[in-house]
Motif scaffolding. Structure first.
Motif, PDB file in Angstrom:
ATOM      1  N   ALA A 137      -2.408 -17.740 -12.221  1.00 14.87           N
ATOM      2  CA  ALA A 137      -3.718 -17.579 -11.609  1.00 14.87           C
ATOM      3  C   ALA A 137      -3.538 -16.760 -10.334  1.00 14.87           C
ATOM      4  O   ALA A 137      -2.693 -17.067  -9.505  1.00 14.87           O
ATOM      5  N   GLY A 138      -4.265 -15.727 -10.223  1.00 17.14           N
ATOM      6  CA  GLY A 138      -4.133 -14.867  -9.052  1.00 17.14           C
ATOM      7  C   GLY A 138      -4.411 -13.435  -9.418  1.00 17.14           C
ATOM      8  O   GLY A 138      -4.629 -13.099 -10.573  1.00 17.14           O
ATOM      9  N   LYS A 139      -4.355 -12.616  -8.432  1.00 25.87           N
ATOM     10  CA  LYS A 139      -4.701 -11.217  -8.615  1.00 25.87           C
ATOM     11  C   LYS A 139      -3.516 -10.409  -9.122  1.00 25.87           C
ATOM     12  O   LYS A 139      -2.367 -10.726  -8.860  1.00 25.87           O
ATOM     13  N   THR A 140      -3.860  -9.352  -9.823  1.00 27.68           N
ATOM     14  CA  THR A 140      -2.838  -8.387 -10.223  1.00 27.68           C
ATOM     15  C   THR A 140      -2.435  -7.582  -8.995  1.00 27.68           C
ATOM     16  O   THR A 140      -3.145  -7.551  -7.994  1.00 27.68           O
ATOM     17  N   VAL A 141      -1.290  -6.935  -9.085  1.00 27.70           N
ATOM     18  CA  VAL A 141      -0.840  -6.068  -7.998  1.00 27.70           C
ATOM     19  C   VAL A 141      -0.710  -4.645  -8.524  1.00 27.70           C
ATOM     20  O   VAL A 141      -0.494  -4.426  -9.715  1.00 27.70           O
ATOM     21  N   ASP A 142      -0.863  -3.690  -7.631  1.00 26.35           N
ATOM     22  CA  ASP A 142      -0.800  -2.278  -8.018  1.00 26.35           C
ATOM     23  C   ASP A 142       0.626  -1.769  -8.166  1.00 26.35           C
ATOM     24  O   ASP A 142       0.871  -0.857  -8.953  1.00 26.35           O
ATOM     25  N   CYS A 143       1.572  -2.352  -7.396  1.00 28.63           N
ATOM     26  CA  CYS A 143       2.941  -1.818  -7.362  1.00 28.63           C
ATOM     27  C   CYS A 143       3.975  -2.937  -7.317  1.00 28.63           C
ATOM     28  O   CYS A 143       3.684  -4.036  -6.849  1.00 28.63           O
ATOM     29  N   VAL A 144       5.178  -2.608  -7.808  1.00 29.39           N
ATOM     30  CA  VAL A 144       6.337  -3.494  -7.659  1.00 29.39           C
ATOM     31  C   VAL A 144       7.474  -2.674  -7.061  1.00 29.39           C
ATOM     32  O   VAL A 144       7.566  -1.458  -7.270  1.00 29.39           O
ATOM     33  N   ASN A 145       8.332  -3.343  -6.310  1.00 31.19           N
ATOM     34  CA  ASN A 145       9.467  -2.685  -5.668  1.00 31.19           C
ATOM     35  C   ASN A 145      10.518  -2.356  -6.733  1.00 31.19           C
ATOM     36  O   ASN A 145      10.967  -3.238  -7.458  1.00 31.19           O
ATOM     37  N   ILE A 146      10.913  -1.099  -6.827  1.00 29.94           N
ATOM     38  CA  ILE A 146      11.871  -0.669  -7.853  1.00 29.94           C
ATOM     39  C   ILE A 146      13.215  -1.393  -7.708  1.00 29.94           C
ATOM     40  O   ILE A 146      13.817  -1.789  -8.694  1.00 29.94           O
ATOM     41  N   ARG A 147      13.662  -1.585  -6.491  1.00 36.09           N
ATOM     42  CA  ARG A 147      14.953  -2.249  -6.262  1.00 36.09           C
ATOM     43  C   ARG A 147      14.935  -3.709  -6.702  1.00 36.09           C
ATOM     44  O   ARG A 147      15.996  -4.299  -6.899  1.00 36.09           O
ATOM     45  N   SER A 148      13.760  -4.281  -6.838  1.00 38.07           N
ATOM     46  CA  SER A 148      13.663  -5.686  -7.258  1.00 38.07           C
ATOM     47  C   SER A 148      13.596  -5.853  -8.773  1.00 38.07           C
ATOM     48  O   SER A 148      13.631  -6.976  -9.268  1.00 38.07           O
ATOM     49  N   ILE A 149      13.471  -4.755  -9.523  1.00 38.77           N
ATOM     50  CA  ILE A 149      13.410  -4.849 -10.987  1.00 38.77           C
ATOM     51  C   ILE A 149      14.816  -5.101 -11.515  1.00 38.77           C
ATOM     52  O   ILE A 149      15.711  -4.272 -11.359  1.00 38.77           O
ATOM     53  N   ARG A 150      15.010  -6.266 -12.143  1.00 33.33           N
ATOM     54  CA  ARG A 150      16.310  -6.603 -12.723  1.00 33.33           C
ATOM     55  C   ARG A 150      16.433  -6.055 -14.143  1.00 33.33           C
ATOM     56  O   ARG A 150      17.454  -5.530 -14.545  1.00 33.33           O
ATOM     57  N   SER A 151      15.349  -6.197 -14.935  1.00 32.65           N
ATOM     58  CA  SER A 151      15.345  -5.701 -16.311  1.00 32.65           C
ATOM     59  C   SER A 151      13.900  -5.583 -16.786  1.00 32.65           C
ATOM     60  O   SER A 151      12.976  -6.013 -16.098  1.00 32.65           O
ATOM     61  N   THR A 152      13.743  -4.989 -17.958  1.00 25.94           N
ATOM     62  CA  THR A 152      12.425  -4.890 -18.574  1.00 25.94           C
ATOM     63  C   THR A 152      12.512  -5.374 -20.009  1.00 25.94           C
ATOM     64  O   THR A 152      13.576  -5.323 -20.632  1.00 25.94           O
ATOM     65  N   ASN A 153      11.390  -5.848 -20.527  1.00 27.44           N
ATOM     66  CA  ASN A 153      11.296  -6.268 -21.920  1.00 27.44           C
ATOM     67  C   ASN A 153      10.045  -5.624 -22.503  1.00 27.44           C
ATOM     68  O   ASN A 153       8.932  -6.027 -22.159  1.00 27.44           O
ATOM     69  N   VAL A 154      10.236  -4.614 -23.343  1.00 28.72           N
ATOM     70  CA  VAL A 154       9.109  -3.963 -24.001  1.00 28.72           C
ATOM     71  C   VAL A 154       8.696  -4.850 -25.164  1.00 28.72           C
ATOM     72  O   VAL A 154       9.475  -5.090 -26.085  1.00 28.72           O
ATOM     73  N   ARG A 155       7.472  -5.349 -25.121  1.00 31.24           N
ATOM     74  CA  ARG A 155       6.985  -6.269 -26.151  1.00 31.24           C
ATOM     75  C   ARG A 155       6.322  -5.526 -27.314  1.00 31.24           C
ATOM     76  O   ARG A 155       6.423  -5.951 -28.447  1.00 31.24           O
ATOM     77  N   ASP A 156       5.603  -4.448 -27.021  1.00 28.98           N
ATOM     78  CA  ASP A 156       4.936  -3.655 -28.054  1.00 28.98           C
ATOM     79  C   ASP A 156       4.535  -2.318 -27.437  1.00 28.98           C
ATOM     80  O   ASP A 156       4.996  -1.982 -26.349  1.00 28.98           O
TER      81      ASP A 156
END
Length: 127
Positions: free
Chosen positions: A33-52
């Protein structure tokens, strides 16, 4: 003769191709519950999971997860499950473009380019 017939029948059954049954993986996350954000810090991205073709989960340091649902389907993203991006900032934002990376032999080639959406905070789904 019966043994040879049985062996032929057994071999024929072993060579039969069974239809592939897709296993649907339950979504491990639910929106926070909460608002979406426009940006994330690149250095904080550990990994990604492409779902579709439209959905990417960004797993951040500290186990925070942001889901990005692209405004439009991005061809081959769900199949290839890899992408690149370029930004001059230290953040990846909803105005940025990702490019699907196609596996072509031993090389990766750029594919479709698609815009990101906003980042929705997610949490582990209750069991």
């Amino acid at each position: 003769m019966k043994a040879a017939h049985f062996a032929t029948l057994t071999l024929a059954m072993a060579c039969a191709v069974a239809p592939a049954i897709a296993k649907e993986t339950p979504d491990p996350y639910v929106p926070v519950a909460g608002k979406t954000v426009d940006c994330v810090n690149i250095r904080s991205i550990r990994s990604t999971n492409v779902r579709d073709d439209k959905t990417i989960d960004f797993i951040m340091n500290g186990k925070t997860v942001y889901r990005n649902i692209l405004p439009n389907s991005c061809p081959s993203l769900g199949f290839e499950k890899r992408f690149s991006y370029r930004t001059s900032l230290s953040q990846l934002c909803s105005v940025d473009i990702i490019t699907v990376l196609w596996n072509v032999g031993a090389n990766l080639q750029p594919g479709a380019s698609c815009g990101l959406g906003k980042f929705q905070p997610m949490q582990k789904a209750p069991k």
